[in-house]
Design a protein around this motif. Structure first.
Motif, PDB file in Angstrom:
ATOM      1  N   LEU A   1       0.770  -1.268  -0.048  1.00  0.00           N
ATOM      2  CA  LEU A   1      -0.037  -0.072  -0.012  1.00  0.00           C
ATOM      3  C   LEU A   1       0.957   1.260   0.004  1.00  0.00           C
ATOM      4  CD1 LEU A   1      -2.502  -1.017   2.690  1.00  0.00           C
ATOM      5  CD2 LEU A   1      -2.790  -1.121   0.232  1.00  0.00           C
ATOM      6  N   SER A   2       2.081   1.184   0.733  1.00  0.00           N
ATOM      7  CA  SER A   2       2.928   2.549   0.826  1.00  0.00           C
ATOM      8  C   SER A   2       4.305   2.036   1.136  1.00  0.00           C
ATOM      9  CB  SER A   2       2.247   3.438   1.893  1.00  0.00           C
ATOM     10  OG  SER A   2       2.626   2.785   3.097  1.00  0.00           O
ATOM     11  N   VAL A   3       5.300   2.687   0.558  1.00  0.00           N
ATOM     12  CA  VAL A   3       6.822   2.607   0.953  1.00  0.00           C
ATOM     13  C   VAL A   3       6.892   3.755   1.352  1.00  0.00           C
ATOM     14  CG1 VAL A   3       8.996   1.686   0.088  1.00  0.00           C
ATOM     15  CG2 VAL A   3       6.864   0.813  -0.924  1.00  0.00           C
ATOM     16  N   LYS A   4       7.667   3.725   2.622  1.00  0.00           N
ATOM     17  CA  LYS A   4       8.345   5.228   3.163  1.00  0.00           C
ATOM     18  C   LYS A   4       9.720   4.990   3.303  1.00  0.00           C
ATOM     19  CE  LYS A   4       8.019   8.317   6.933  1.00  0.00           C
ATOM     20  NZ  LYS A   4       7.738   7.765   8.551  1.00  0.00           N
ATOM     21  N   MET A   5      10.601   5.800   2.723  1.00  0.00           N
ATOM     22  CA  MET A   5      11.961   5.480   3.099  1.00  0.00           C
ATOM     23  C   MET A   5      12.496   6.153   4.433  1.00  0.00           C
ATOM     24  SD  MET A   5      15.139   6.257   0.833  1.00  0.00           S
ATOM     25  CE  MET A   5      14.808   7.714   0.396  1.00  0.00           C
ATOM     26  N   THR A   6      12.876   5.235   5.426  1.00  0.00           N
ATOM     27  CA  THR A   6      12.929   5.659   6.706  1.00  0.00           C
ATOM     28  C   THR A   6      14.484   6.164   6.990  1.00  0.00           C
ATOM     29  OG1 THR A   6      13.247   3.289   7.609  1.00  0.00           O
ATOM     30  CG2 THR A   6      11.082   4.440   8.011  1.00  0.00           C
ATOM     31  N   ARG A   7      15.293   5.641   6.081  1.00  0.00           N
ATOM     32  CA  ARG A   7      16.595   6.124   6.077  1.00  0.00           C
ATOM     33  C   ARG A   7      17.337   5.836   4.878  1.00  0.00           C
ATOM     34  NH1 ARG A   7      20.750   2.536   7.289  1.00  0.00           N
ATOM     35  NH2 ARG A   7      19.262   1.271   8.486  1.00  0.00           N
ATOM     36  N   SER A   8      17.838   6.910   4.295  1.00  0.00           N
ATOM     37  CA  SER A   8      18.565   6.875   2.855  1.00  0.00           C
ATOM     38  C   SER A   8      19.763   6.558   2.963  1.00  0.00           C
ATOM     39  CB  SER A   8      18.517   8.554   2.405  1.00  0.00           C
ATOM     40  OG  SER A   8      19.382   8.463   1.237  1.00  0.00           O
TER      41      SER A   8
END
Lengths: 448, 87
Positions: B37-44
């Protein structure tokens, strides 16, 4: 290639519980606390899936070049891309406003190339192309070129270079040139040698020297791409000499006069010196010649044969082939001379070494013994390991692309010599379309 | 099934180069069928090419292989992916 597989199926539930426990115990920074963490360590090495749509033609008659075909062939040959088959495309957009990104996510393309060629006047064409990010739905690159028909192949290579850089972070090397030697036997049984230059894909071949019954060998590009050094003969009696030829004017001269013969030229990275093999008084050693001064300096002094020098990219070392311990192997010596250090220990024989543009890898011809013949290998000086990249029996003359991503070499197809390219990881190999006879001794220019 | 998810994402990840030593983390939300449903980058990772290729892999792997049993959903509706390429 593939991920590490779990052998026990029954252990799956246990493994799952274990992972949850481990994840809760050690939560990596930047991850949500309390949630399961899955670590991904290895991807597929099959290349980035990319869709390149045939460029739309706005003009009369047929388009003058198949730009999509040239770009797709470049990207495929590099080994870094998986070109998705056009038969699977659900639509054929030619610019971003016509793109339905969902069509491309369905076939799992990560990037999309669209473009058009427009006839603007007599022998004047405008090429536009866009590289699109399918999952983030945005334009990564949009460029426009104006060119005549015979410049369109170069435009296509420049498009390939741009895509290669955007997707990998490595400068592309498609818009570059190669040199090679082609040999043909006439009806009168004369051997005609041609020194050729061509685009990196083997197209647009141009002859820059032709000799009859006097072999041409070992072309080497100057770092600025202006000069080719090569080995040739003035007549049947004198020995081999190294010649310098200006690519743009065609004027040429022997680099120096030798008592014996000179061969295997290699330019120093600053373009000021040539390393050479000189055979004189029954001994074959490596020398360094100042190109403008004509000064000669002897680098190796060994009764065995020392040949095929090549410089490290920082100019501090040279590698060369020597049979001083029996079979030919690769040695390294400081540019100031001194004791040579043996590099290769694996395999029966190693020869024809040269560095990649960074200096971490050495490409060479390796013979692993037991009748295996000669293949192209990449040798890692730090670990001493050699990866064998090809499977021919007479593969030779390897040369790195200026970006280190590919290797060009000579191989046999039937009785004829042909040129082939292999990606530096060995995954993709392809014979180049060069059709001017028995072809060998390729050299890849550092600049256009 | 954590292994099955891991395998499916790895199969869909086309590493654009050698990024060993870097790592990037995502928080992923999925529905009961395993659809992302969603992909959130928590650390690049600091490298956009690695970040984007890893994010692509998660989208391409959707729907993730999920167990039918509802009791697992509580564990799996939200989880972390850490991409840590080895050479």
């Amino acid at each position: 290639m593939t991920s590490k597989k779990v052998t026990s199926i029954k252990g799956v539930q246990y493994a799952f519980m274990l992972i949850v426990v481990v994840a809760m115990a050690t939560i990596p920074p930047g991850t949500a606390a309390g949630a399961l963490t899955i670590e991904i360590t290895q991807g597929e090495k099959s290349g980035i899936p990319i869709a390149a749509v045939p460029f739309r033609w706005h003009g009369t008659g047929n388009p003058p070049e198949n730009l999509r075909g040239i770009v797709a062939a470049d990207l495929h040959r590099s080994g870094r891309f998986e070109l998705l088959p056009p038969a699977d495309f659900l639509s054929r957009p030619s610019e971003v406003s016509e793109v339905r990104y969902k069509d491309w996510r369905l076939i799992k393309a990560e990037a999309l190339v669209v473009g058009r060629i427009t006839e603007k006047g007599p022998d004047r064409f405008e090429v536009s192309f866009q590289l699109l990010d399918v999952y983030r739905e945005r334009v990564k690159v949009a460029l426009r070129y104006t060119a005549s028909a015979d410049q369109l192949r170069q435009v296509a290579h420049q498009i390939s270079d741009r895509i290669f850089y955007e997707m990998t972070g490595i400068k592309g090397a498609f818009d570059t040139r190669i040199a090679y030697v082609a040999m043909n036997i006439t009806e009168e049984n004369d051997r005609v040698y041609q020194l050729m230059i061509a685009d990196s894909d083997g197209h647009n071949a141009q002859q820059i020297l032709k000799t009859t019954n006097l072999p041409v060998l070992s072309p080497a590009w100057s770092p600025n791409g202006q000069w080719l050094a090569y080995v040739s003969f003035s007549d049947n009696r004198s020995g081999a000499n190294v010649w310098l030829q200006d690519i743009s004017t065609g004027s040429r001269r022997p680099v120096a006069r030798f008592d014996g013969s000179a061969s295997a030229p290699a330019w120093s990275p600053d373009g000021k010196s040539l390393a050479l093999t000189v055979s004189a008084k029954g001994n074959t050693d490596i020398y360094v010649l100042g190109v403008s001064s004509g000064e000669m300096r002897r680098l190796t002094k060994h009764p065995a044969i020392d040949t095929e020098p090549a410089w490290s990219p920082d100019g501090r070392y040279l590698v060369f082939t020597s049979d001083r311990n029996g079979r030919p192997h690769i040695y390294r010596v400081s540019r100031n001379g001194g004791k040579a250090e043996r590099l290769t220990r694996e395999g029966k024989e190693n020869a024809g070494a040269s560095y990649d543009p960074i200096g971490n890898r050495i490409v060479l011809v390796t013979n692993r013994g037991q009748g295996a013949g000669y293949q192209i290998g990449v040798f890692y000086p730090e670990s001493g390991r050699t990866d064998v990249l090809t499977d021919g029996t007479l593969d030779e003359s390897p040369t790195f692309s200026p970006n280190g991503a590919m290797i060009l070499y000579a191989t046999r197809m039937g009785s004829e010599g042909v040129l082939a390219a292999v990606s530096a990881d060995g995954r993709v190999r392809q014979v180049l379309k060069v059709t001017d006879g028995d072809v060998r001794e390729p050299a890849w220019a550092a600049s256009r | 099934m954590a292994w099955a998810i891991k395998e499916q994402v790895e199969k869909n990840w086309s590493e654009p180069g050698d990024f060993s030593g870097l790592s990037v983390a995502f928080l992923v939300k999925v529905d009961r069928q395993g659809n992302v449903l969603s992909v959130k980058m928590t650390r690049s990772s600091g490298n956009a090419r690695l970040d984007e290729s890893a994010e692509n892999a998660i989208f391409k792997a959707s729907p993730l292989p999920f167990p039918g049993e509802a009791r697992f959903y509580e564990y799996l509706k939200e989880f972390n992916f850490v991409f840590k390429p080895e050479s």
